[in-house]
Design a protein around this motif. Structure first.
Motif, PDB file in Angstrom:
ATOM      1  N   VAL A 184       7.246  -4.910 -10.452  1.00 13.57           N
ATOM      2  CA  VAL A 184       8.514  -3.616  -9.492  1.00 13.57           C
ATOM      3  C   VAL A 184       7.792  -2.749  -9.230  1.00 13.57           C
ATOM      4  N   HIS A 185       8.026  -2.926  -7.733  1.00  8.68           N
ATOM      5  CA  HIS A 185       7.570  -1.810  -6.362  1.00  8.68           C
ATOM      6  C   HIS A 185       9.047  -1.521  -5.869  1.00  8.68           C
ATOM      7  N   TYR A 198       0.793  -0.963  -0.058  1.00  6.23           N
ATOM      8  CA  TYR A 198       0.133   0.086   0.307  1.00  6.23           C
ATOM      9  C   TYR A 198       0.976   1.542  -0.066  1.00  6.23           C
ATOM     10  N   GLY A 199       0.014   2.883   0.038  1.00  3.58           N
ATOM     11  CA  GLY A 199       0.787   3.518   0.007  1.00  3.58           C
ATOM     12  C   GLY A 199       0.692   4.820  -1.391  1.00  3.58           C
ATOM     13  N   SER A 200       1.565   5.358  -1.510  1.00  2.00           N
ATOM     14  CA  SER A 200       1.158   6.828  -2.286  1.00  2.00           C
ATOM     15  C   SER A 200       2.435   6.855  -3.090  1.00  2.00           C
ATOM     16  N   ASP A 201       3.122   7.793  -4.499  1.00  2.00           N
ATOM     17  CA  ASP A 201       3.747   6.737  -4.679  1.00  2.00           C
ATOM     18  C   ASP A 201       4.038   8.184  -6.549  1.00  2.00           C
ATOM     19  N   GLU A 207      13.204  -3.323   8.574  1.00  2.00           N
ATOM     20  CA  GLU A 207      12.474  -2.150   8.212  1.00  2.00           C
ATOM     21  C   GLU A 207      12.525  -0.953   7.994  1.00  2.00           C
ATOM     22  N   SER A 208      14.074  -0.986   7.751  1.00  2.00           N
ATOM     23  CA  SER A 208      15.037  -0.013   7.778  1.00  2.00           C
ATOM     24  C   SER A 208      15.369  -0.103   6.122  1.00  2.00           C
ATOM     25  N   ARG A 209      15.530  -1.358   5.657  1.00  2.00           N
ATOM     26  CA  ARG A 209      15.814  -1.620   4.249  1.00  2.00           C
ATOM     27  C   ARG A 209      14.798  -0.490   3.365  1.00  2.00           C
ATOM     28  N   VAL A 210      15.476  -0.637   2.065  1.00  2.00           N
ATOM     29  CA  VAL A 210      14.295  -0.463   0.975  1.00  2.00           C
ATOM     30  C   VAL A 210      14.227  -1.678  -0.450  1.00  2.00           C
ATOM     31  N   TYR A 211      13.575  -2.715  -0.871  1.00  2.00           N
ATOM     32  CA  TYR A 211      13.746  -3.559  -1.480  1.00  2.00           C
ATOM     33  C   TYR A 211      13.020  -2.774  -2.694  1.00  2.00           C
ATOM     34  N   ASP A 212      13.517  -3.428  -3.953  1.00  2.00           N
ATOM     35  CA  ASP A 212      12.826  -3.662  -5.750  1.00  2.00           C
ATOM     36  C   ASP A 212      11.668  -4.942  -5.000  1.00  2.00           C
TER      37      ASP A 212
END
Length: 323
Positions: free
Chosen positions: A186-187, A125-128, A163-168
């Motif tokens: 891919v998000h 979820y969430g906006s981009d 939970e501090s990591r960014v993933y594709d």
């Protein structure tokens, strides 16, 4: 003076042929045969020869084994770091599958997914704004299920910082797409609200929040130069209040694994504030960080002279009692 014959008798009587990993027999002979000192080895050639014949090879072997195990652990850690740093922006890859909102919805079906399919249910979820996705639109919410081994791999590597990591995150429609490696959307996401079972200690839920450069991210803090602190190098420690700092990372800037906190000169009961944290270029603190969140923690433990803070309390109590 002890000779080799006496040493053999002592060795057989007291059964001192034990393993002392990392202990040099030339430096600590008393650990191998009771009562023998370094001076005895220097004065008695027979005793020195006995030690060299019976213990030195074992010491060297154990020392090599210890070195090899430490080296193996270092190599594994370096391999993990290289894998994590493969992306120039320090963004790793994960994959998951679409979850059927009819057949795989509800607590019973979710339990079936966890126990039988070994897949963890969750929500994307969430906006981009960079992709024109608005969180107010119901279509922006995607029900997903992540393979347990994928989440287990990442939590083993990053632990609390997961939970501090960014993933594709690649979302596949079915298993055939994943096997062929084609298709999928891919998000760019940040794991959030990752829940563990309170008794079984198993992953229970894993949600994902869409990430973009304008969204703050919680970056963990790592202490450096602890040996330069008079209190911490004698067993003192920081009782943390905040373990993470909410930060903005500019577009195109590598996302740091952690922020370094300088511990040089920290004294007992000193309040550690956020001004000791160094921010890399392109990383800045979020405007949402309030004043009480700018305190990292307080130093407790030993003083610079080696005395404990509890000793001062006991001394003050005795003085009060004597008065």
């Amino acid at each position: 003076m002890m000779n080799a014959r006496i040493c053999r008798s002592i060795l057989s009587r007291t059964s001192l042929q034990r393993r002392f990993v990392g202990i040099n027999p030339a430096e600590n002979p008393g650990n191998f045969i009771e009562g023998v000192t370094k001076e005895d080895l220097k004065k008695d050639e027979e005793l020195a020869a006995f030690f060299k014949y019976n213990f030195t090879d074992k010491y060297n072997l154990e020392k090599e084994l210890e070195k090899s195990s430490v080296q193996e652990m270092k190599e594994k850690k370096i391999a993990k770091q290289k894998e994590a740093n493969a992306s120039p922006l320090n963004i790793r890859k994960m994959h998951c599958y679409l979850r059927d909102t009819v057949e795989e919805e509800g607590s019973r079906r979710s339990d079936w997914l966890r126990e039988v399919n070994l897949e963890i249910p969750g929500l994307l979820y969430g906006s981009d704004p960079t992709l024109g996705i608005n969180s107010e639109d119901d279509s922006s919410k995607i029900y997903v299920k992540t393979p347990w081994n994928v989440l287990e791999r990442e939590t083993d590597i990053h632990h609390r910082a997961f939970e501090s990591r960014v993933y594709d995150l690649t979302v596949y429609e079915d298993y055939e797409q994943a096997e062929e490696g084609t298709g999928g959307t891919v998000h760019r996401v940040v794991p959030t609200s990752v829940r563990w079972h309170p008794v079984k200690n198993k992953l229970f839920c894993a949600n994902y929040l869409r990430y973009h450069a304008g969204r703050p991210i919680q970056i963990p803090i790592m202490y450096i130069n602890e040996e330069e602190s008079p209190s911490m190098k004698r067993g003192g420690y920081i009782a943390p209040i905040n373990r993470f700092v909410s930060c903005y990372v500019d577009e195109g800037v590598r996302i740091p694994d952690f922020l370094e906190l300088e511990c040089t000169g920290l004294e007992l009961k000193e309040v550690v504030r956020i001004d000791r944290v160094s921010f890399p270029d392109g990383v800045r603190m979020s405007r949402r960080v309030k004043e009480h969140h700018r305190i990292i923690g307080t130093v407790f433990g030993a003083r610079a002279d080696g005395s404990d803070e509890d000793d001062d309390e006991n001394n003050s109590t005795e003085e009060t009692a004597s008065e």
